[in-house]
Motif scaffolding. Structure first.
Motif, PDB file in Angstrom:
ATOM      1  N   THR A 157      -6.594 -15.303  -3.677  1.00  0.00           N
ATOM      2  CA  THR A 157      -6.876 -14.022  -3.020  1.00  0.00           C
ATOM      3  C   THR A 157      -8.386 -13.853  -2.845  1.00  0.00           C
ATOM      4  O   THR A 157      -8.973 -12.845  -3.246  1.00  0.00           O
ATOM      5  CB  THR A 157      -6.297 -12.839  -3.832  1.00  0.00           C
ATOM      6  OG1 THR A 157      -6.753 -12.933  -5.196  1.00  0.00           O
ATOM      7  CG2 THR A 157      -4.784 -12.857  -3.802  1.00  0.00           C
ATOM      8  N   ASP A 177       0.000  -9.586   3.296  1.00  0.00           N
ATOM      9  CA  ASP A 177      -0.463  -8.246   2.934  1.00  0.00           C
ATOM     10  C   ASP A 177       0.057  -7.883   1.544  1.00  0.00           C
ATOM     11  O   ASP A 177       0.714  -8.675   0.879  1.00  0.00           O
ATOM     12  CB  ASP A 177      -0.015  -7.211   3.972  1.00  0.00           C
ATOM     13  CG  ASP A 177       1.513  -7.155   4.110  1.00  0.00           C
ATOM     14  OD1 ASP A 177       2.207  -7.824   3.320  1.00  0.00           O
ATOM     15  OD2 ASP A 177       1.989  -6.431   4.996  1.00  0.00           O
ATOM     16  N   ARG A 208      -1.658  -7.457  -1.120  1.00  0.00           N
ATOM     17  CA  ARG A 208      -2.428  -8.057  -2.209  1.00  0.00           C
ATOM     18  C   ARG A 208      -3.790  -7.377  -2.359  1.00  0.00           C
ATOM     19  O   ARG A 208      -4.232  -6.635  -1.495  1.00  0.00           O
ATOM     20  CB  ARG A 208      -2.644  -9.548  -1.959  1.00  0.00           C
ATOM     21  CG  ARG A 208      -1.373 -10.368  -1.839  1.00  0.00           C
ATOM     22  CD  ARG A 208      -1.707 -11.838  -1.693  1.00  0.00           C
ATOM     23  NE  ARG A 208      -0.512 -12.668  -1.564  1.00  0.00           N
ATOM     24  CZ  ARG A 208      -0.542 -13.998  -1.528  1.00  0.00           C
ATOM     25  NH1 ARG A 208      -1.695 -14.648  -1.588  1.00  0.00           N
ATOM     26  NH2 ARG A 208       0.582 -14.686  -1.407  1.00  0.00           N
ATOM     27  N   THR A 209      -4.443  -7.668  -3.467  1.00  0.00           N
ATOM     28  CA  THR A 209      -5.815  -7.225  -3.679  1.00  0.00           C
ATOM     29  C   THR A 209      -6.711  -8.447  -3.542  1.00  0.00           C
ATOM     30  O   THR A 209      -6.602  -9.393  -4.314  1.00  0.00           O
ATOM     31  CB  THR A 209      -5.998  -6.588  -5.067  1.00  0.00           C
ATOM     32  OG1 THR A 209      -5.173  -5.421  -5.159  1.00  0.00           O
ATOM     33  CG2 THR A 209      -7.452  -6.188  -5.293  1.00  0.00           C
ATOM     34  N   TRP A 210      -7.574  -8.425  -2.537  1.00  0.00           N
ATOM     35  CA  TRP A 210      -8.432  -9.567  -2.223  1.00  0.00           C
ATOM     36  C   TRP A 210      -9.858  -9.312  -2.721  1.00  0.00           C
ATOM     37  O   TRP A 210     -10.389  -8.219  -2.563  1.00  0.00           O
ATOM     38  CB  TRP A 210      -8.460  -9.801  -0.715  1.00  0.00           C
ATOM     39  CG  TRP A 210      -7.123 -10.062  -0.110  1.00  0.00           C
ATOM     40  CD1 TRP A 210      -6.176  -9.141   0.251  1.00  0.00           C
ATOM     41  CD2 TRP A 210      -6.565 -11.346   0.214  1.00  0.00           C
ATOM     42  NE1 TRP A 210      -5.074  -9.761   0.780  1.00  0.00           N
ATOM     43  CE2 TRP A 210      -5.282 -11.115   0.778  1.00  0.00           C
ATOM     44  CE3 TRP A 210      -7.017 -12.655   0.092  1.00  0.00           C
ATOM     45  CZ2 TRP A 210      -4.459 -12.152   1.211  1.00  0.00           C
ATOM     46  CZ3 TRP A 210      -6.213 -13.690   0.526  1.00  0.00           C
ATOM     47  CH2 TRP A 210      -4.944 -13.440   1.069  1.00  0.00           C
ATOM     48  N   GLN A 245       1.173  -1.088   8.232  1.00  0.00           N
ATOM     49  CA  GLN A 245      -0.041  -1.870   8.013  1.00  0.00           C
ATOM     50  C   GLN A 245      -1.190  -0.948   7.607  1.00  0.00           C
ATOM     51  O   GLN A 245      -1.640  -0.116   8.392  1.00  0.00           O
ATOM     52  CB  GLN A 245      -0.425  -2.643   9.273  1.00  0.00           C
ATOM     53  CG  GLN A 245       0.519  -3.797   9.603  1.00  0.00           C
ATOM     54  CD  GLN A 245       0.083  -4.513  10.859  1.00  0.00           C
ATOM     55  OE1 GLN A 245       0.190  -3.974  11.957  1.00  0.00           O
ATOM     56  NE2 GLN A 245      -0.420  -5.725  10.713  1.00  0.00           N
ATOM     57  N   SER A 297      -2.913  -3.528   1.707  1.00  0.00           N
ATOM     58  CA  SER A 297      -3.849  -4.570   1.297  1.00  0.00           C
ATOM     59  C   SER A 297      -5.141  -3.894   0.858  1.00  0.00           C
ATOM     60  O   SER A 297      -5.617  -2.960   1.506  1.00  0.00           O
ATOM     61  CB  SER A 297      -4.133  -5.528   2.455  1.00  0.00           C
ATOM     62  OG  SER A 297      -2.967  -6.232   2.818  1.00  0.00           O
ATOM     63  N   VAL A 347      -4.940  -1.118   5.352  1.00  0.00           N
ATOM     64  CA  VAL A 347      -5.942  -1.877   4.603  1.00  0.00           C
ATOM     65  C   VAL A 347      -6.984  -0.907   4.065  1.00  0.00           C
ATOM     66  O   VAL A 347      -7.572  -0.128   4.820  1.00  0.00           O
ATOM     67  CB  VAL A 347      -6.628  -2.951   5.479  1.00  0.00           C
ATOM     68  CG1 VAL A 347      -7.553  -3.807   4.613  1.00  0.00           C
ATOM     69  CG2 VAL A 347      -5.593  -3.819   6.182  1.00  0.00           C
ATOM     70  N   LEU A 407      -5.967  -9.506   8.349  1.00  0.00           N
ATOM     71  CA  LEU A 407      -4.886  -8.791   7.676  1.00  0.00           C
ATOM     72  C   LEU A 407      -4.066  -7.974   8.669  1.00  0.00           C
ATOM     73  O   LEU A 407      -2.831  -7.980   8.630  1.00  0.00           O
ATOM     74  CB  LEU A 407      -5.458  -7.878   6.586  1.00  0.00           C
ATOM     75  CG  LEU A 407      -5.863  -8.570   5.283  1.00  0.00           C
ATOM     76  CD1 LEU A 407      -6.742  -7.663   4.445  1.00  0.00           C
ATOM     77  CD2 LEU A 407      -4.614  -8.976   4.499  1.00  0.00           C
TER      78      LEU A 407
END
Length: 335
Positions: free
Chosen positions: A300, A214, A216-218, A118, A154, A120, A207
């Motif tokens: 997103t 996860d 992805r581009t948010w 994980q 992410s 971010v 997230l």
């Protein structure tokens, strides 16, 4: 949401957690029961974070992106990692390439080596490898490093972030308190979609708690799209001061920014590190800073995370009142 007490043994390392966005991310994670290790250059200046959680829940350690060994050590035993390290303007050894781009790669490499699943990473709305702005290019390079090393990471791209300690509304309110004129760079037509820092922090928390997908581009934006001019009008109305809003062409703004940078470079550190305006910021203002239609179609956005973002009118007056002539007791424009 999972019971926070079931997660008390899980550890997350937050790089850059002592800054503006960091303190809100740390609070959001602590509220959900995470043990938070804040990795920063000056742990002795991060004691303000400890009251955000239970005794022993939040701890600061020394880490510097220029020394990969310190980054690796900061991740020891962690199950998740967050990278918030970034700069908006360059100064001395703090350069876009070394912090926003190379630094992101150092953290991503350490996360990969540690086998952490994980991760971010905070980028910025407008990150673009082909942008005129060195800042936007460096953010895109940082994203590329993260994607290459940790494919399932992410990435969050917030628009302008506002909150009690922000460097946007506070800066212009301070300027409006002293100056009878506020400049509108490029005519003031550039569009922004400011997002509340508390909502950004909740995005990180969701997230890490696997409440949203996860990898992805948010793109994170608030509920309102406003022009630069409208934001300056909001500042003036909020602090109760009448000010003349004067359009300044990009060419003239660039010249002014050059002068500010020159004076700062000759001041030998006597001036604040945060400059009023830089040439790179002028370049950034040539492009709208709003959530793209592609992100809306792909789901997103911050709303797709199940977060209802707060409005500027709900939050900003709660901390800009200090710029009014009589503080919180003044409600009408008198100056």
């Amino acid at each position: 949401m999972t019971n926070p007490l079931d997660r008390t043994t899980r550890l997350v390392t937050v790089f850059g957690g002592s800054g503006f966005v960091g303190r809100h991310v740390v609070r959001a994670l602590a509220e959900r029961g995470w043990r938070v290790r804040v990795a920063c250059r000056r742990p002795d200046l991060a004691f303000h974070l400890q009251p955000l959680g239970r005794v022993g829940q939040i701890n600061a350690v020394q880490a510097n992106l220029r020394y990969p060994a310190s980054v690796t050590a900061a991740l020891h035993g962690a199950e998740a990692a967050v990278n918030l390290v970034g700069i908006m303007h360059q100064s001395g050894r703090q350069q876009f390439d070394s912090v926003n781009a190379f630094g992101a790669g150092v953290v991503a490499q350490a996360v990969k080596n540690a086998g952490i699943k994980q991760f971010v990473h905070m980028s910025a709305l407008g990150a673009d490898a082909d942008s005129e702005s060195a800042y936007a290019r460096s953010k895109a390079q940082g994203e590329a490093h993260v994607r290459e090393l940790v494919p399932n990471a992410s990435i969050l791209r917030p628009s302008v972030i506002f909150g009690p300690e922000d460097d946007f509304f506070n800066r212009f309110a301070a300027l409006a308190r002293m100056s009878p004129v506020l400049p509108l760079i490029g005519g003031g037509d550039t569009k922004f979609q400011p997002v509340y820092v508390g909502d950004v922090a909740q995005a990180f928390a969701r997230l890490l708690d696997s409440e949203v997908p996860d990898g992805r581009t948010w793109e994170l934006g608030g509920p309102e799209v406003k022009t630069y001019r409208e934001l300056m009008q909001t500042v003036c109305t909020t602090i109760g001061r009448k000010r003349l809003l004067v359009p300044v062409p990009f060419a003239l703004a660039n010249l002014k920014a050059f002068g500010i940078e020159l004076v700062n470079s000759l001041s030998l550190g006597l001036y604040p590190k945060t400059l009023l305006l830089t040439r790179d910021q002028v370049k950034l203002l040539k492009t709208d800073n709003v959530v793209s239609e592609a992100a809306k179609s792909a789901g997103t956005t911050i709303e797709a995370m199940g977060i209802a973002p707060d409005t500027i009118e709900t939050i900003v007056p709660s901390y800009l009142y200090r710029f009014r002539r009589t503080g919180q007791f003044e409600s009408k424009i008198t100056a």
